[in-house]
Design a protein around this motif. Sequence first.
Motif, PDB file in Angstrom:
ATOM      1  N   ARG A 116       0.834  -1.196   0.000  1.00  0.00           N
ATOM      2  CA  ARG A 116       0.000   0.000   0.000  1.00  0.00           C
ATOM      3  C   ARG A 116       0.870   1.248   0.000  1.00  0.00           C
ATOM      4  O   ARG A 116       1.802   1.388   0.806  1.00  0.00           O
ATOM      5  N   GLY A 145     -14.794   5.845  -4.200  1.00  0.00           N
ATOM      6  CA  GLY A 145     -15.077   4.496  -3.743  1.00  0.00           C
ATOM      7  C   GLY A 145     -16.300   3.850  -4.345  1.00  0.00           C
ATOM      8  O   GLY A 145     -16.413   2.626  -4.357  1.00  0.00           O
ATOM      9  N   ALA A 152      -6.146  -0.298  -7.926  1.00  0.00           N
ATOM     10  CA  ALA A 152      -7.540   0.131  -7.921  1.00  0.00           C
ATOM     11  C   ALA A 152      -7.763   1.256  -6.917  1.00  0.00           C
ATOM     12  O   ALA A 152      -8.436   2.251  -7.213  1.00  0.00           O
ATOM     13  N   ARG A 153      -7.188   1.103  -5.717  1.00  0.00           N
ATOM     14  CA  ARG A 153      -7.370   2.133  -4.686  1.00  0.00           C
ATOM     15  C   ARG A 153      -6.743   3.457  -5.106  1.00  0.00           C
ATOM     16  O   ARG A 153      -7.390   4.515  -5.068  1.00  0.00           O
ATOM     17  N   VAL A 154      -5.488   3.417  -5.541  1.00  0.00           N
ATOM     18  CA  VAL A 154      -4.798   4.654  -5.894  1.00  0.00           C
ATOM     19  C   VAL A 154      -5.410   5.286  -7.137  1.00  0.00           C
ATOM     20  O   VAL A 154      -5.565   6.509  -7.225  1.00  0.00           O
ATOM     21  N   THR A 189       0.011   7.326   2.695  1.00  0.00           N
ATOM     22  CA  THR A 189      -0.969   8.401   2.561  1.00  0.00           C
ATOM     23  C   THR A 189      -0.314   9.674   2.049  1.00  0.00           C
ATOM     24  O   THR A 189      -0.887  10.411   1.239  1.00  0.00           O
ATOM     25  N   GLY A 223      -8.479   5.112  -8.042  1.00  0.00           N
ATOM     26  CA  GLY A 223      -9.731   5.731  -7.626  1.00  0.00           C
ATOM     27  C   GLY A 223      -9.512   7.113  -7.030  1.00  0.00           C
ATOM     28  O   GLY A 223     -10.216   8.067  -7.347  1.00  0.00           O
ATOM     29  N   TRP A 224      -8.495   7.224  -6.173  1.00  0.00           N
ATOM     30  CA  TRP A 224      -8.196   8.527  -5.572  1.00  0.00           C
ATOM     31  C   TRP A 224      -7.674   9.510  -6.612  1.00  0.00           C
ATOM     32  O   TRP A 224      -7.980  10.705  -6.561  1.00  0.00           O
ATOM     33  N   ARG A 260      -8.830  -8.885  -4.391  1.00  0.00           N
ATOM     34  CA  ARG A 260      -7.410  -8.811  -4.077  1.00  0.00           C
ATOM     35  C   ARG A 260      -6.558  -9.048  -5.312  1.00  0.00           C
ATOM     36  O   ARG A 260      -5.377  -8.730  -5.334  1.00  0.00           O
ATOM     37  N   ASP A 317      -2.355  -2.563  -5.439  1.00  0.00           N
ATOM     38  CA  ASP A 317      -2.870  -1.311  -4.875  1.00  0.00           C
ATOM     39  C   ASP A 317      -3.379  -0.371  -5.963  1.00  0.00           C
ATOM     40  O   ASP A 317      -3.738   0.771  -5.689  1.00  0.00           O
ATOM     41  N   ARG A 376     -16.505  -4.490  -7.518  1.00  0.00           N
ATOM     42  CA  ARG A 376     -16.177  -5.717  -6.795  1.00  0.00           C
ATOM     43  C   ARG A 376     -17.349  -6.685  -6.762  1.00  0.00           C
ATOM     44  O   ARG A 376     -17.167  -7.888  -6.624  1.00  0.00           O
ATOM     45  N   ARG A 390     -15.513   1.464  -7.403  1.00  0.00           N
ATOM     46  CA  ARG A 390     -14.802   0.255  -6.998  1.00  0.00           C
ATOM     47  C   ARG A 390     -15.697  -0.667  -6.173  1.00  0.00           C
ATOM     48  O   ARG A 390     -15.626  -1.886  -6.291  1.00  0.00           O
TER      49      ARG A 390
END
Length: 444
Positions: A6, A288, A142-144, A9, A146-147, A429, A140, A295, A291
Amino acid sequence: MDTEQRLSTKTVAALCVTEFCALGALVIPLVVGLSLLVRGVDSGLALETRLSWVETAGALTAMSLNPVWGWLSDRTVRRRGHRTPWIVGGTVAGCAAVVTATYTTTLPSLVLVWACAQMSYSATFAALYGTLSDVVHPADRARVSGWFAAAATGAISFGGLVGYALLTGHLGVALSEPRIAFVLLALVAVPVAFVASLHLRTLTPRPRAADPAAPDEPVTARGLAGAGSAYWWLWLQRLFAQASYSCLTVYGVFFLVRRAGEEAHDAASVVALVTAIGAALGMAMAVGGSRFLARRVGYRPVMAGGILLLLGANVLLALSTSTIAFVLAILCAGTGLGTYVALDLAVALTVLPPAASGRFLGYFNIARTLPQSVVPALGPLFLALGTGDLVGADRSRNYFAFFVFGSALSVIALVLLARLTVPDHRDPRKGGEMRDEVPASPVS
């Protein structure tokens, strides 16, 4: 997910805030600023045609140089370990060009200066996209992504809100001058880029595998083929989706003037505010919402939902004559674009060869900037079709034909979903694991 996978931040914030401010520097000019600026330049052309010349030249310049900046930043990261010279240099040069644009008095000079602004910021965006590939672990992405998408849509929202507050005098009469709104975020982006770069230059890029196309290879057929067909189908879809969105925003001020009979300054305020709200909805999806849905039901249906919102917005504007209908259409468009871009970048990061991802993400950014040139270039042709519009207070421009064109672009983007290779949603995952089979239906 392992904590080592990850991104911190602080790093996510540095990337996202820089994207937010750099894109925000272009938002107010593109949404309302240029529409007001072209009214004051010396030219005998129609207002829409003036705007088309400015935006087409700027977007063509950005599009042409995006892969060059990406290729150069790939070389920089191998020599210095980071891409910050392009982030800082592009932001500073872009700010200088945006400020200069507010003092131009002729159409040719405005075209030239705005092309310089777009050229400069394209270097910043190419370096930021490349930095994502340098430091983001595959699990990581998808998370990054998205942001990062949320930062882009948030920039549109914030830029529109600031433009509205300035133009309506909510921040004081002295700041209601359109020139202030035009340059404000460009000035803010410069110190933000400097501060973010101090952190980004301390990061160590992830080890890279060998790339089928040599990293130092210039733009050739072999180099382009190195990305694979999965990437280029996604690139094409992004192009059509972004073009459909551009149809909804490029002539917003003039649409309200001609269709709803609004005054130009009032129309600019409405466009700025509703663009801000629509982008805020898109940001919520990008952070979010997309995503979360992907999922559970898969990437393909969620991306289809975003494109369908763009289609509905174009159909609504083709038939409407009221400000309320315009508001509803832009809200749908903002939500749809945020839903789509939160996922398409994650897919691109998954299918790209890592050793040349900066160059290929430069090409990917072209799919965002190319519609900014193609749509304004083709717009006057559709607006001039036939004897004029079907409805509206001023029927001298055929907005019905123009938004039928925008609707067709959405339909093509929807059909292209059948060609995409997307992450397997059954195990979130496995962000880098791809489906091998392509469903027969574009929304299956």
